[in-house]
Motif scaffolding. Structure first.
Motif, PDB file in Angstrom:
ATOM      1  N   LYS A 196       1.053  -1.126  -0.035  1.00  0.00           N
ATOM      2  CA  LYS A 196       0.012  -0.058   0.046  1.00  0.00           C
ATOM      3  C   LYS A 196       0.822   1.163   0.177  1.00  0.00           C
ATOM      4  CE  LYS A 196      -3.963   0.321   0.507  1.00  0.00           C
ATOM      5  NZ  LYS A 196      -4.892   0.398  -0.232  1.00  0.00           N
ATOM      6  N   LEU A 197       2.140   1.077   0.408  1.00  0.00           N
ATOM      7  CA  LEU A 197       3.300   2.553   0.175  1.00  0.00           C
ATOM      8  C   LEU A 197       3.191   2.734  -1.218  1.00  0.00           C
ATOM      9  CD1 LEU A 197       5.806   1.301   2.777  1.00  0.00           C
ATOM     10  CD2 LEU A 197       3.697   2.484   3.230  1.00  0.00           C
ATOM     11  N   GLU A 201       8.532   4.851  -1.016  1.00  0.00           N
ATOM     12  CA  GLU A 201       8.520   4.426   0.246  1.00  0.00           C
ATOM     13  C   GLU A 201       8.980   3.187   0.578  1.00  0.00           C
ATOM     14  OE1 GLU A 201       5.143   7.676   1.943  1.00  0.00           O
ATOM     15  OE2 GLU A 201       4.615   5.966   1.207  1.00  0.00           O
ATOM     16  N   LYS A 239       2.928   5.252   8.263  1.00  0.00           N
ATOM     17  CA  LYS A 239       1.977   4.469   7.645  1.00  0.00           C
ATOM     18  C   LYS A 239       2.011   3.215   8.029  1.00  0.00           C
ATOM     19  CE  LYS A 239       1.782   7.573   3.455  1.00  0.00           C
ATOM     20  NZ  LYS A 239       2.336   7.673   2.033  1.00  0.00           N
ATOM     21  N   MET A 243      -1.414   1.059   9.585  1.00  0.00           N
ATOM     22  CA  MET A 243      -2.015  -0.214   8.919  1.00  0.00           C
ATOM     23  C   MET A 243      -2.074  -1.326   9.915  1.00  0.00           C
ATOM     24  SD  MET A 243      -1.244   0.472   4.991  1.00  0.00           S
ATOM     25  CE  MET A 243       0.410   0.803   4.955  1.00  0.00           C
TER      26      MET A 243
END
Length: 245
Positions: A196-197, A201, A239, A243
């Motif tokens: 999802k990064l 990143e 992040k 998550m």
């Protein structure tokens, strides 16, 4: 709210939901629905409509809420992600939708041959690194072939007991009873979160924490300052923590 507070609130709601509180069950679902969206990213190639897969993934999330066992000592997200993946894979498998590329099938055949050969010489099941060494194939390629070609086991499929284990256990029970397999569940959740990064990143995190490279080296390769790499790393870790909380 801090990640620790969110974790505590999630656990309180989970306990209430399992005691029959429908409002708490609804709140846990809403708080964790992002896990379903996260998992759906890996099924974009499916011929099914996104909404259909979302509904199936939601069923997996609800099952995780109802069946989560606090004695496993893992975060709910670590438990729920494999449940959601399993529910979707079971749906796709039952409909015959999962397609495996020929190259992955060929690699998997080589892996099976190497497993048999090494098992005979070592007297035990070989590690992935040993298979990779024999075949001269990257470990990541071997893992990808195994994941694609093995029948995806559903987390609550009953498995027969072996040896002194007479009681039949589900796969999730067997995983939860093994400390090493709890780590595997956590790694599965981490892999989903990494996906999802943003690309940069993800690259920084993988190079920093999986390849043990310095910020200075990465900055040189990417043509940016070390300060920028530090900022990217901190943002990515924040992040991931959100998550996986």
């Amino acid at each position: 709210m801090s990640p620790d507070k969110l974790y505590e609130e999630n656990e309180t709601l989970l306990r209430a939901a399992q005691n029959g509180d429908l409002d708490a069950r609804s709140k846990v679902y809403e708080v964790n629905i992002g896990l379903v969206y996260m998992v759906l990213e890996r099924f974009k190639g499916s011929s099914y409509e996104y909404e259909d897969l979302f509904q199936v993934g939601s069923i997996g999330l609800l099952k995780a809420i109802d069946k989560f066992d606090f004695s496993y000592n893992v975060r709910f997200s670590t438990y729920a992600v494999p449940m959601i993946i399993g529910e979707i894979k079971k749906f796709l498998r039952d409909d015959g939708i999962v397609k495996v590329q020929r190259g992955l099938k060929e690699t998997y055949s080589k892996v099976r041959w190497a497993q048999d050969k090494l098992r005979g010489s070592l007297g035990r099941d070989p590690a992935i690194s040993e298979i990779a060494g024999l075949l001269e194939i990257e470990k990541e390629e071997i893992l990808q072939a195994i994941e694609a070609c093995q029948s995806p086991a559903y987390m609550y499929d009953v498995m027969p007991g072996t040896g002194e284990e007479k009681e039949q256990l589900s796969l999730i029970d067997k995983l939860a009873n093994d400390e090493g397999n709890i780590l595997m569940l956590e790694q599965m959740a981490l892999r989903e979160a990494l996906g999802k990064l943003e690309a940069r990143e993800r690259e920084v995190v993988l190079r920093r924490f999986f390849k043990d490279e310095t910020q200075h080296l990465i900055a040189q390769d990417l043509g940016v300052s070390q300060v920028q790499i530090s900022r990217i790393e901190k943002a990515a870790l924040a992040k991931l923590k959100g998550m996986l909380a």
